[in-house]
Design an enzyme around this catalytic site. Structure first.
Site, short mmCIF file in Angstrom:
data_model
loop_
_atom_site.label_atom_id
_atom_site.label_comp_id
_atom_site.label_asym_id
_atom_site.label_seq_id
_atom_site.Cartn_x
_atom_site.Cartn_y
_atom_site.Cartn_z
N ASP A 194 -11.24 2.95 4.01
CA ASP A 194 -11.66 1.54 3.91
C ASP A 194 -13.19 1.43 3.86
OD1 ASP A 194 -9.87 -0.50 3.58
OD2 ASP A 194 -9.37 -0.72 5.71
N GLN A 240 -4.83 -1.37 9.53
CA GLN A 240 -4.76 -2.71 8.95
C GLN A 240 -5.40 -3.72 9.90
OE1 GLN A 240 -3.41 -3.44 5.81
NE2 GLN A 240 -4.26 -5.48 6.18
N LYS A 256 0.84 -1.20 0.00
CA LYS A 256 0.00 0.00 0.00
C LYS A 256 0.87 1.25 0.00
CE LYS A 256 -3.87 -2.33 2.16
NZ LYS A 256 -4.50 -2.81 3.39
#
Ligand code: NDP
Length: 296
Positions: A121, A98, A54
């Site tokens: 997200d 994460q 990422k």
């Protein structure tokens, strides 16, 4: 084999190019550089690989990348304090924590402490509600990637029968909402669905997000259907380790009109959509026009 193979790698590269072009314009015209902060708690090797990828791709499209690696024993209060700082930081337009988090941390609490406008997200309860009520939301990356591929393949999705197999909060449910938003007639199937084969056979669009290797065979697929295989399953065949999807690729490709392979289908789109969401968040935060084709 009759189906068109949907090349997710090539499509993700196109999405990244669009993001990079938009970032370049933001820098040149507005003097703004979008920034993505990724928070990793602990040293799970798979999560470390994701976070590294990422960060690398964020820099490649010209955005700023801020990595925060915290030890596994980090307390909830320390993590929440970091998120509060990132929420307040004007250089940070997107925040991603994460998952999974170590067991002593409450993931729901942590995710819901992110400013919804920076929740790239799309897991914050406010974004879930906005998506569910058809309002402008940050949309979870994997289903957003699937939607982009479907629009690219089919143009308008209006009136098509879509079946989503799987009802998780990160893939199945938001996927179904997005398809509904594009005026599909949507069925959500799951482990209790009766006669799943018959349900799947009605689908003009079939999205499989189950996590069971090759469970959907070709004879469950309507001829000409568009098949999006989200599943990632590691199996061993002929003494070799292999990645396969939830759809039996060879038999499905003989019947479908178009199909995503595994690997190389949905997978590469997920990070590309994270970058797209970050640039969208940056534009919204600054009251600027959003990039075209990168949102739901
Ligand atoms: P979850 O395990 O959270 O959800 C799986 C869903 O599948 C559940 O709703 C479950 O139903 C349903 N299911 C399980 N068994 C059956 C069955 N026999 N028949 C019908 N439905 C069934 O998984 P995720 O949604 O997180 O992920 C799904 C897959 O997608 C995984 O392989 C994952 O690795 C992959 N994935 C890929 C991503 C990518 O970037 N390409 C990103 C995210 C996930 P029930 O609710 O009734 O238990």
């Amino acid at each position: 084999m009759s189906a068109r193979i949907i090349d997710g790698k090539a499509f993700a590269a196109q999405v990244r190019e669009k993001v990079a072009a938009h970032v370049a314009r933001l820098k040149e015209v507005q003097g703004i550089t979008p920034g993505l902060a990724v928070v990793l708690v602990g040293d799970d090797p798979a999560s470390e690989v994701y976070v590294r990828n990422k960060g690398k791709q964020t820099l490649e499209v010209g955005m700023n990348s801020y990595e925060h690696k915290l030890p596994a024993e980090t307390s909830e209060a320390e993590l929440l304090a970091l998120i509060e700082r990132l929420n307040a930081d004007p250089e940070v337009h997107g925040i991603l924590v994460q998952l999974p988090l170590p067991g002593h941390l409450n993931s729901d609490l942590v995710i819901n402490s992110i400013d919804p406008a920076k929740d790239v997200d799309g897991f914050h309860i406010s974004n879930v509600g906005l998506l569910g009520t058809g309002q402008k939301a940050m949309v979870p990356c994997t289903p957003l990637g699937c939607l982009m591929m479907l629009r690219d393949q089919l143009g308008s999705l209006s009136g098509l029968n879509a079946v989503v197999v799987g009802r998780s909060n990160i893939v199945g449910k938001p996927m179904a909402q997005l398809l509904l938003g594009d005026s599909c007639t949507v069925t959500i199937a799951h482990s209790r669905t009766k006669d799943l084969a018959a349900v799947c056979r009605r689908a003009d669009i079939l999205v499989a997000a189950v996590g069971r290797a090759e469970m959907i065979p070709g004879d469950w697929i309507k001829p000409g259907a568009t098949v999006i295989d989200v599943g990632i399953n590691r199996i061993e065949r002929g003494g070799k380790k292999k990645l396969v999807g939830d759809v039996h690729f060879e038999s499905a490709a003989a019947v479908a009109g178009a199909i995503t392979p595994v690997p190389g289908g949905v997978g590469p789109m997920t990070i590309a959509c994270l970058l797209a969401n970050t640039v969208t968040a940056c534009c919204r935060a600054n009251g600027l026009r959003e990039p075209e084709g990168l949102t739901a």
